[in-house]
Design a protein around this motif. Structure first.
Motif, short mmCIF file in Angstrom:
data_model
loop_
_atom_site.label_atom_id
_atom_site.label_comp_id
_atom_site.label_asym_id
_atom_site.label_seq_id
_atom_site.Cartn_x
_atom_site.Cartn_y
_atom_site.Cartn_z
N TRP A 132 48.98 56.23 21.48
CA TRP A 132 50.19 55.88 22.23
C TRP A 132 50.07 56.28 23.70
CZ3 TRP A 132 54.80 57.59 18.58
CH2 TRP A 132 54.82 56.76 17.47
N LEU A 133 49.50 57.46 23.96
CA LEU A 133 49.34 57.91 25.34
C LEU A 133 48.31 57.05 26.07
CD1 LEU A 133 49.48 61.77 24.82
CD2 LEU A 133 51.21 60.33 25.89
N ARG A 134 47.28 56.63 25.37
CA ARG A 134 46.28 55.74 25.98
C ARG A 134 46.91 54.40 26.37
NH1 ARG A 134 40.24 56.27 23.77
NH2 ARG A 134 40.02 58.52 24.07
N GLU A 135 47.84 53.95 25.55
CA GLU A 135 48.52 52.69 25.87
C GLU A 135 49.44 52.86 27.08
OE1 GLU A 135 51.38 49.35 23.68
OE2 GLU A 135 50.69 51.12 22.57
N ALA A 136 50.13 53.99 27.14
CA ALA A 136 51.08 54.22 28.24
C ALA A 136 50.37 54.51 29.56
CB ALA A 136 52.01 55.38 27.87
N PHE A 137 49.23 55.18 29.49
CA PHE A 137 48.51 55.59 30.71
C PHE A 137 47.04 55.18 30.56
CE2 PHE A 137 51.93 58.64 29.84
CZ PHE A 137 52.72 58.46 30.97
N PRO A 138 46.67 54.02 31.08
CA PRO A 138 45.37 53.43 30.73
C PRO A 138 44.17 53.90 31.56
CG PRO A 138 46.70 51.88 31.98
CD PRO A 138 47.56 53.07 31.76
N GLN A 139 44.23 55.05 32.20
CA GLN A 139 43.08 55.61 32.93
C GLN A 139 42.52 54.59 33.93
OE1 GLN A 139 42.27 58.63 33.05
NE2 GLN A 139 40.16 58.86 33.66
N GLU A 140 43.39 54.16 34.84
CA GLU A 140 42.97 53.20 35.86
C GLU A 140 42.40 53.92 37.08
OE1 GLU A 140 46.56 49.98 35.29
OE2 GLU A 140 47.01 52.05 35.82
N LEU A 141 41.49 53.26 37.76
CA LEU A 141 41.05 53.73 39.07
C LEU A 141 42.07 53.25 40.08
CD1 LEU A 141 38.57 55.01 40.74
CD2 LEU A 141 38.24 52.65 41.44
N MET A 142 42.70 54.17 40.80
CA MET A 142 43.69 53.81 41.82
C MET A 142 43.01 53.71 43.17
SD MET A 142 47.09 55.98 40.71
CE MET A 142 46.29 57.39 39.95
N MET A 143 43.33 52.65 43.87
CA MET A 143 42.73 52.37 45.18
C MET A 143 43.79 51.74 46.08
SD MET A 143 39.67 49.61 46.02
CE MET A 143 38.27 50.72 45.93
N ASN A 144 43.72 52.02 47.37
CA ASN A 144 44.67 51.42 48.30
C ASN A 144 44.55 49.89 48.27
OD1 ASN A 144 45.30 50.35 51.26
ND2 ASN A 144 46.51 52.18 50.88
N SER A 145 45.70 49.24 48.33
CA SER A 145 45.74 47.77 48.22
C SER A 145 44.89 47.09 49.29
CB SER A 145 47.19 47.29 48.32
OG SER A 145 48.00 47.89 47.34
N LEU A 146 44.89 47.64 50.51
CA LEU A 146 44.10 47.03 51.58
C LEU A 146 42.61 47.16 51.31
CD1 LEU A 146 46.14 48.29 54.68
CD2 LEU A 146 46.23 46.04 53.58
N ASP A 147 42.18 48.30 50.80
CA ASP A 147 40.77 48.47 50.44
C ASP A 147 40.37 47.50 49.34
OD1 ASP A 147 40.34 50.53 52.26
OD2 ASP A 147 40.89 52.09 50.81
N ALA A 148 41.25 47.35 48.33
CA ALA A 148 40.95 46.43 47.23
C ALA A 148 40.82 45.00 47.74
CB ALA A 148 42.05 46.52 46.18
N GLU A 149 41.74 44.61 48.62
CA GLU A 149 41.70 43.25 49.18
C GLU A 149 40.40 43.01 49.95
OE1 GLU A 149 44.36 40.41 52.20
OE2 GLU A 149 45.10 42.37 51.55
N GLU A 150 39.98 44.01 50.71
CA GLU A 150 38.75 43.87 51.50
C GLU A 150 37.52 43.70 50.61
OE1 GLU A 150 36.27 46.42 54.85
OE2 GLU A 150 38.42 46.76 54.60
N LEU A 151 37.57 44.30 49.41
CA LEU A 151 36.46 44.18 48.47
C LEU A 151 36.60 42.98 47.54
CD1 LEU A 151 36.01 47.93 47.42
CD2 LEU A 151 34.54 46.61 48.93
N GLY A 152 37.67 42.21 47.69
CA GLY A 152 37.90 41.07 46.83
C GLY A 152 38.33 41.46 45.43
N LEU A 153 39.03 42.59 45.31
CA LEU A 153 39.45 43.11 44.01
C LEU A 153 40.96 43.03 43.87
CD1 LEU A 153 37.23 46.33 43.98
CD2 LEU A 153 36.77 44.19 42.77
N LYS A 154 41.42 43.02 42.63
CA LYS A 154 42.86 43.01 42.36
C LYS A 154 43.15 43.86 41.14
CE LYS A 154 42.81 38.76 39.58
NZ LYS A 154 41.34 38.72 39.45
N THR A 155 44.41 44.22 40.97
CA THR A 155 44.82 45.01 39.82
C THR A 155 44.41 44.32 38.52
OG1 THR A 155 46.69 46.03 40.98
CG2 THR A 155 46.81 45.93 38.58
N GLY A 156 43.83 45.09 37.61
CA GLY A 156 43.38 44.57 36.32
C GLY A 156 41.90 44.27 36.27
#
Length: 631
Positions: A513-537
């Motif tokens: 249940w905790l794994r479902e609620a908190f999926p151990q994502e790598l958090m990154m600033n939205s601007l950095d993600a956009e520059e690398l061509g990445l998106k949430t998920g």
């Protein structure tokens, strides 16, 4: 989120009109709940920020010179300890008198990323708002040469004079001291078991007459796996010394392999030795790389124990079910091993687990209403002793044994004007001559050669006697291939490893249940993600000099640009073909970089992030790592 009520306490301060400012690379849940202002800063650069603040305070005469003159040494040339070089004072270093580099807010901003005007405004606020509490957790010091942050933090705090006065404080704010200083108002009793010294371990010390003769047989976690693999370790100023480790014991349900830096090297160490044994209730990371796993009871199958929260709360928990299958507690396992080693079990474990638990409860004390001392917390009757089948004498306390066990907690009542108010260093402020500090000068030591000497004795790094900024290994400067031209390098991001709501350190990471609620994502600033061509998920591959993990991405403005965040404590899942950790255990990325007094540099780590071209099933769908389950 520490035990007790720190969030409640901080909210009361906020409601009473206190302004709360939080400095952090992450717009955390604490910021959301408490902060009037958030000041972002790059990881491992807090010292530069503090030096920029000190410069603004000095050049605008905002510091409390009278306080520093009376209560501290080393701030300026006129107040240096006898025998020291006057030119080594803090003020001249900040002004750049001798090194030619004034530590201006502009200088600091280039390193820490905090805007110069923000640095000036923050410095002005802490200097002029009275009283002011200047508090820190340990996270900024869990960096390479992290002691330099501690020096700088204390110095800037002392510059404001907020010491020894009501509502004024400079220091630690974590664990049981979160939002709450002073001695414990309620305390657990001892278990009544003798302490047995470890015959092969001792800490280094520089206090001896001949430092070269200092004995040190212990390892620090940043170096322990290397010591196993290479057969040598750092023994203080004696340098590298040989060792031959052929057995690793994980008795006592720790999580050393998963929770210490250099995890990949740790796995190599486990495979190098002749034998590894673990006691565990689950197939933890320790257990996965062991030759033998001894089934051990959970806390719910044991007699019970006590745990503290903040200084006014004491928690108690007791057995819920009898031990399942062949599981035994740690005492039983250790006693059986001790028998086979020819040790005197009756001397090492003279009383039963039930008696140990009873002793803890019986010995618990609570502060008297007038704060003149402590008295028994729990009332224990002759009937209680007979029912428990233990030894002891009846006593009268604040709460009955039955009520204490039923409630599970005792909280000392507080009210305005009670006798429990604590003001740190009050006596020293009122009369420094009669109440000197436990330092070589009896004062706050901005110039502290003892600290420099101690760190030198550990044998890894050195530290100046005054707060200075030295770029840390795997710090912000190491994200550049060319610092002068500001050309980014192979590892352009800084990683910090936060406590994560899915678990307590590594405990509870196996809960679906905790794994479902908190999926151990790598958090990154939205601007950095956009520059690398990445998106949430997106599934991303995160690599450092020490290892590689894959994780789903969460692009968010809550993270400072140039920083990525991963929650610490995930149970490593290493792919044996690729060497990639699918679970995102942060110590796959954190290397063993021994520094200072053996500080683990979790928050100075540089990484690169790229898109991963293969799918990754959600953690909640992975099989649980449990030894038995119903068919």
């Amino acid at each position: 989120s520490s035990g007790g009520n720190p969030t409640y306490n901080l909210l009361q301060a906020k409601k009473a009109g206190a302004k709360i400012v939080i400095v952090d690379p992450f717009y955390s849940d604490s910021v959301v709940a408490l902060a009037d202002e958030w000041i972002p800063v790059r990881p491992a650069t807090d010292t530069a920020l503090l030096l920029g603040m000190a410069y603004h305070m000095i050049t605008n005469n905002l510091h409390d010179q009278a306080f520093l003159d009376k209560y501290a040494v080393g701030f300026d040339a006129e107040h240096m300890p006898e025998g020291s070089n006057p030119a080594d004072n803090f003020k001249d270093y900040v002004l750049g008198t001798y090194d030619g580099q004034p530590k201006t807010p502009e200088w600091a901003a280039q390193i820490c990323g905090t805007a110069p005007d923000t640095i000036r405004a923050f410095a002005t606020e802490i200097s002029t708002i009275k009283p002011m509490a200047f508090l820190s957790t340990s996270a900024p010091s869990r960096t390479y040469n992290g002691e330099q942050f501690c020096q700088a933090f204390l110095t800037v705090g002392w510059m404001t004079g907020n010491i020894g006065l009501p509502g004024a404080m400079v220091g630690d704010c974590q664990h049981s001291n979160t939002s709450y200083g002073g001695p414990s108002l309620v305390r657990a009793g001892g278990a009544g078991v003798p302490s047995v010294p470890n015959p092969v371990y001792s800490q280094p010390t520089w206090f001896g007459p001949d430092p070269a003769n200092t004995e040190w047989h212990g390892f620090v976690w940043d170096e322990v796996w290397d010591a196993v693999v290479t057969g040598e370790y750092t023994a203080g100023i004696r340098g590298k010394q040989p060792c031959n480790i052929q057995l690793i014991s994980h008795l006592g349900q720790g999580a050393a392999l998963n929770q210490s830096t250099n995890l990949i090297r740790g796995i190599e160490a486990h495979r190098k030795v002749e034998f590894v044994v673990t006691s565990s209730s689950f197939l933890t990371t320790n257990a996965k790389y062991s030759d033998v796993v001894l089934p051990v009871t959970t806390m719910w199958e044991r007699e019970g124990s006590l745990s503290t929260g903040n200084p006014e709360a004491l928690f108690v928990f007791d057995k819920v079910i009898e031990p399942l299958f062949e599981a035994k507690d740690d005492d039983w396992i250790e006693a059986e091993i001790a028998k086979r080693l020819g040790l005197n079990v009756d001397e090492l474990w003279p009383i039963s687990p039930k008696q140990k638990f009873f002793n803890q409860i019986k010995g618990s004390t609570v502060i008297k209403d007038d704060a003149s001392g402590y008295e028994p917390l729990v009332t224990i009757t002759a009937e209680d002793i007979a029912e428990w089948g233990v030894e002891g004498e009846p006593q009268t306390g604040r709460i009955s044994l039955k009520e204490f066990l039923e409630k599970g907690v005792y909280q000392v009542p507080r009210k305005p004007g009670d006798a429990f108010t604590f003001i740190a260093r009050k006596a020293y402020r009122e009369d420094p001559e009669a109440n000197p500090l436990n330092t070589s000068t009896g004062k706050f030591e901005i110039y502290c050669p003892d600290l420099s000497k101690a760190i030198e004795m550990y044998g890894w790094t050195t530290l100046a006697p005054i707060p200075k900024y030295a770029p840390p290994k795997e710090g912000y400067e190491d994200t550049f291939a060319d610092w002068e031209k500001q050309i980014k390098g192979e590892y352009p991001f800084q990683l910090i490893t936060i406590h994560y709501a899915r678990r307590s350190h590594s405990t509870l990471d196996n809960v679906t249940w905790l794994r479902e609620a908190f999926p151990q994502e790598l958090m990154m600033n939205s601007l950095d993600a956009e520059e690398l061509g990445l998106k949430t998920g997106d599934i991303v591959k995160v690599s450092s000099q020490h290892g590689t993990v894959i994780r789903p991405l969460l692009a968010t403005p809550r993270v400072t640009p140039g920083v990525v965040i991963l929650g610490q404590g995930a149970w490593a899942e290493i792919d044996e073909k690729t060497g990639i950790d699918r679970a995102g255990a942060t110590n796959t990325l954190n290397g063993g970089n021994p520094t200072g007094q053996g500080v683990q540099a979790y928050n100075s780590c540089v990484v690169k992030v790229e898109k991963y071209d293969q799918p990754l099933a959600p953690d909640a769908l992975w099989p649980q790592r449990i030894p038995l389950k119903e068919a």
